[in-house]
Design a protein around this motif. Structure first.
Motif, short mmCIF file in Angstrom:
data_model
loop_
_atom_site.label_atom_id
_atom_site.label_comp_id
_atom_site.label_asym_id
_atom_site.label_seq_id
_atom_site.Cartn_x
_atom_site.Cartn_y
_atom_site.Cartn_z
N SER A 125 -14.28 14.51 17.72
CA SER A 125 -14.65 14.12 19.08
C SER A 125 -14.16 12.69 19.30
CB SER A 125 -16.17 14.18 19.24
OG SER A 125 -16.77 13.15 18.44
N SER A 126 -14.25 12.22 20.53
CA SER A 126 -13.85 10.84 20.80
C SER A 126 -14.66 9.84 19.98
CB SER A 126 -14.00 10.45 22.26
OG SER A 126 -13.99 11.50 23.12
N LEU A 127 -15.96 10.09 19.87
CA LEU A 127 -16.82 9.19 19.09
C LEU A 127 -16.43 9.20 17.62
CD1 LEU A 127 -19.19 7.27 18.98
CD2 LEU A 127 -20.71 9.23 18.77
N MET A 128 -16.11 10.36 17.09
CA MET A 128 -15.69 10.45 15.69
C MET A 128 -14.36 9.72 15.49
SD MET A 128 -16.84 14.40 15.17
CE MET A 128 -16.16 14.69 13.57
N LEU A 129 -13.49 9.80 16.47
CA LEU A 129 -12.22 9.09 16.39
C LEU A 129 -12.44 7.58 16.36
CD1 LEU A 129 -9.15 9.46 16.31
CD2 LEU A 129 -9.17 9.37 18.80
N VAL A 130 -13.37 7.10 17.16
CA VAL A 130 -13.70 5.66 17.15
C VAL A 130 -14.25 5.26 15.78
CG1 VAL A 130 -15.20 3.88 18.13
CG2 VAL A 130 -14.00 5.48 19.64
N GLU A 131 -15.11 6.10 15.20
CA GLU A 131 -15.62 5.82 13.85
C GLU A 131 -14.48 5.71 12.85
OE1 GLU A 131 -19.08 8.04 12.32
OE2 GLU A 131 -19.17 8.95 14.31
N ASP A 150 -11.09 -1.74 8.97
CA ASP A 150 -11.58 -2.38 7.75
C ASP A 150 -10.59 -2.18 6.60
OD1 ASP A 150 -13.87 -3.22 9.05
OD2 ASP A 150 -15.12 -1.59 8.27
N PHE A 151 -10.08 -0.96 6.46
CA PHE A 151 -9.10 -0.65 5.41
C PHE A 151 -7.86 -1.54 5.57
CE2 PHE A 151 -5.29 1.75 4.17
CZ PHE A 151 -5.57 2.01 2.83
N CYS A 152 -7.39 -1.69 6.79
CA CYS A 152 -6.21 -2.52 7.03
C CYS A 152 -6.47 -3.98 6.70
CB CYS A 152 -5.74 -2.36 8.47
SG CYS A 152 -4.97 -0.75 8.78
N VAL A 153 -7.62 -4.49 7.09
CA VAL A 153 -7.97 -5.88 6.77
C VAL A 153 -8.00 -6.07 5.26
CG1 VAL A 153 -9.86 -7.57 6.85
CG2 VAL A 153 -9.18 -6.36 8.93
N GLU A 154 -8.63 -5.14 4.54
CA GLU A 154 -8.70 -5.22 3.08
C GLU A 154 -7.33 -5.18 2.43
OE1 GLU A 154 -11.21 -1.95 2.00
OE2 GLU A 154 -12.96 -2.84 2.98
N ASN A 155 -6.36 -4.57 3.11
CA ASN A 155 -5.02 -4.43 2.56
C ASN A 155 -3.99 -5.32 3.25
OD1 ASN A 155 -5.05 -2.17 0.44
ND2 ASN A 155 -6.38 -1.43 2.07
N ASN A 156 -4.48 -6.35 3.95
CA ASN A 156 -3.64 -7.35 4.59
C ASN A 156 -2.66 -6.76 5.61
OD1 ASN A 156 -2.93 -10.10 4.93
ND2 ASN A 156 -1.12 -9.80 3.66
N LEU A 157 -3.13 -5.75 6.34
CA LEU A 157 -2.32 -5.15 7.40
C LEU A 157 -2.92 -5.50 8.74
CD1 LEU A 157 -1.78 -1.60 5.88
CD2 LEU A 157 -0.12 -3.47 5.98
N ILE A 217 0.86 -1.19 0.00
CA ILE A 217 0.00 0.00 0.00
C ILE A 217 0.90 1.24 0.00
CG2 ILE A 217 -0.26 0.06 2.50
CD1 ILE A 217 -3.21 0.61 0.39
N SER A 218 0.53 2.22 -0.79
CA SER A 218 1.36 3.43 -0.88
C SER A 218 0.86 4.49 0.09
CB SER A 218 1.32 3.99 -2.30
OG SER A 218 0.07 4.60 -2.55
N ARG A 219 1.73 5.42 0.38
CA ARG A 219 1.38 6.56 1.23
C ARG A 219 0.20 7.31 0.63
NH1 ARG A 219 4.09 8.72 5.26
NH2 ARG A 219 3.30 10.71 6.00
N ALA A 220 0.23 7.51 -0.69
CA ALA A 220 -0.85 8.24 -1.37
C ALA A 220 -2.18 7.50 -1.22
CB ALA A 220 -0.51 8.43 -2.84
N ASP A 221 -2.16 6.16 -1.27
CA ASP A 221 -3.40 5.38 -1.10
C ASP A 221 -3.97 5.58 0.30
OD1 ASP A 221 -3.25 4.30 -3.68
OD2 ASP A 221 -2.16 2.52 -2.99
N ILE A 222 -3.09 5.58 1.30
CA ILE A 222 -3.53 5.74 2.69
C ILE A 222 -4.11 7.14 2.90
CG2 ILE A 222 -2.81 5.78 5.11
CD1 ILE A 222 -0.59 3.72 4.23
N VAL A 223 -3.40 8.16 2.42
CA VAL A 223 -3.88 9.54 2.57
C VAL A 223 -5.22 9.71 1.86
CG1 VAL A 223 -3.39 11.95 1.99
CG2 VAL A 223 -1.58 10.51 2.93
N ALA A 224 -5.37 9.12 0.68
CA ALA A 224 -6.65 9.22 -0.05
C ALA A 224 -7.77 8.55 0.74
CB ALA A 224 -6.51 8.59 -1.44
N PHE A 225 -7.50 7.36 1.28
CA PHE A 225 -8.51 6.68 2.10
C PHE A 225 -8.88 7.53 3.31
CE2 PHE A 225 -9.11 4.49 6.08
CZ PHE A 225 -10.38 3.96 5.86
N LEU A 226 -7.87 8.02 4.03
CA LEU A 226 -8.15 8.82 5.22
C LEU A 226 -8.91 10.09 4.87
CD1 LEU A 226 -4.81 8.38 7.21
CD2 LEU A 226 -7.06 7.42 7.77
#
Length: 107
Positions: free
Chosen positions: A45-51, A58-65, A3-12
């Motif tokens: 907020s804390s709740l938003m951080l949990v979301e 999920d993103f990590c699971v999809e990318n085998n991390l 996974i590239s840095r650009a892919d992670i930043v785009a997902f986030l």
């Protein structure tokens, strides 16, 4: 697959935008690595951080991390990996693959 840095930043960027919109919060015109998430400058907020963490898991699971919910610096305001999109990206890039986690017995 690496996974590239650009892919992670785009997902986030998409995840942060979705959460802010769902919570009816102001959405920055552009979400970059400098976008603050948590702490004095952050808008989450804390709740938003949990979301975000759930979406990230999920993103990590999809990318085998192997996503780790906590680490020594996770909730420290000054050192938290959740400080900004960039600091969270740096953290994700250090995560082992699920295959590597299996090899080390850290599952």
């Amino acid at each position: 697959m690496t996974i590239s840095r650009a892919d992670i930043v785009a997902f986030l960027g998409r995840a942060v935008r979705d959460i802010l919109e769902r919570e009816e919060q102001a959405v920055p015109p552009e979400i970059t690595e400098e976008t603050p998430l948590w702490g004095r400058e952050g808008s989450f907020s804390s709740l938003m951080l949990v979301e975000l963490m759930l979406a990230l898991e999920d993103f990590c699971v999809e990318n085998n991390l192997r996503f780790v919910w906590t680490n020594d610096a996770a909730m420290s305001e000054r050192r938290s990996v959740y400080r900004s999109v960039g600091s969270l990206t740096d953290f994700i890039l250090t995560l082992p693959s699920e295959d590597a986690a299996d090899d080390t017995g850290t599952r």
